[in-house]
Design an enzyme around this catalytic site. Sequence first.
Site, PDB file in Angstrom:
ATOM      1  N   ASP A  50     -22.565 -68.203  -2.691  1.00 57.09           N
ATOM      2  CA  ASP A  50     -23.395 -67.003  -2.803  1.00 57.09           C
ATOM      3  C   ASP A  50     -23.505 -66.553  -4.255  1.00 57.09           C
ATOM      4  OD1 ASP A  50     -20.827 -66.023  -3.073  1.00 57.09           O
ATOM      5  OD2 ASP A  50     -20.936 -64.641  -1.374  1.00 57.09           O
ATOM      6  N   SER A  51     -22.820 -67.269  -5.149  1.00 55.40           N
ATOM      7  CA  SER A  51     -23.020 -67.071  -6.587  1.00 55.40           C
ATOM      8  C   SER A  51     -24.459 -67.358  -6.991  1.00 55.40           C
ATOM      9  CB  SER A  51     -22.068 -67.969  -7.385  1.00 55.40           C
ATOM     10  OG  SER A  51     -22.149 -69.321  -6.956  1.00 55.40           O
ATOM     11  N   GLU A 120     -14.429 -65.102   2.621  1.00 51.06           N
ATOM     12  CA  GLU A 120     -13.626 -64.325   1.682  1.00 51.06           C
ATOM     13  C   GLU A 120     -12.772 -63.303   2.427  1.00 51.06           C
ATOM     14  OE1 GLU A 120     -15.788 -62.520  -1.489  1.00 51.06           O
ATOM     15  OE2 GLU A 120     -16.807 -64.373  -2.072  1.00 51.06           O
ATOM     16  N   GLU A 187      -8.895 -67.416  -6.502  1.00 49.62           N
ATOM     17  CA  GLU A 187      -9.682 -67.050  -7.679  1.00 49.62           C
ATOM     18  C   GLU A 187      -8.994 -65.979  -8.504  1.00 49.62           C
ATOM     19  OE1 GLU A 187     -14.216 -65.618  -8.908  1.00 49.62           O
ATOM     20  OE2 GLU A 187     -13.763 -66.173  -6.837  1.00 49.62           O
TER      21      GLU A 187
END
Length: 269
Positions: A50-51, A120, A187
């Site tokens: 989705d970046s 996420e 991350e």
Amino acid sequence: MDRPVTKRITVLTLQNIYREKGKIAALTCYDATFAAVLENAGVDILLVGDSLGNVIQGQASTLPVTLDEMIYHVCCVERGTHSVFILADMPFGTFQVSPQEAFRNAVRLMAAGAQMVKVEGGRHMAETIEFLTCRGIPVCAHIGLIPQSVHQLGGYKIQGKTPDGARQLLEDALLLQKAGAAMLVMELIPAALGEEITRSLSIPTIGIGAGAVCSGQVLVLHDMLGISSGTLPRFVKNFMAGADSIQVAVRNYVKAVKTGEFPAHEHMF
């Protein structure tokens, strides 16, 4: 050397790389042309992230990205490849309401060509991950800095710096593995914590700013090629510098990940 076209990498392939102490090289990808280049250069995993909200659409965050947009880009990447593993992000709002809704949306991503979906969140996502995996959908969990929660986290900050924060992330990782996660992205966490979590799990860990001991590494393609706007994050290396083509830059990235040369000390926290 370019990888010959062969049957597609599977979850079992990635598990074998992990068991044999190899390193997994991943990059984000959003279209068929780059997908073919990255596959031929030896990348193991293409993350349709989705970046794309940031680097393709010019959005300030990943939050506006829709499921239909993700499906479109998964289809593009799938058409451009033959052998690479395709991982797809579940965008904001598509998996948080209920496990049942998450399943319906994950099915659409899998039908578009994804082989695994990425979710996420920490322990609160364990029920959803278990629901999906019990119904045949492989899941990659994602902890540490979770961009979809950037407003709740107060910005793009290193996570797990305090003893309590580190303990919570380790507990989250173990709970998500128990729930059935087949892989874990970590991350923006301290390298020592990335190592502790990696050694505590029996599934591959993929780091992005999480140290060198992770089972593999992932970067945003545009960052790794040095074409993103603004200052590159500390954990990024511009592999295009000194390379005479994108293909060479990607091969150099894959080699650096596989040999453990990347990330180096200057890319860690």
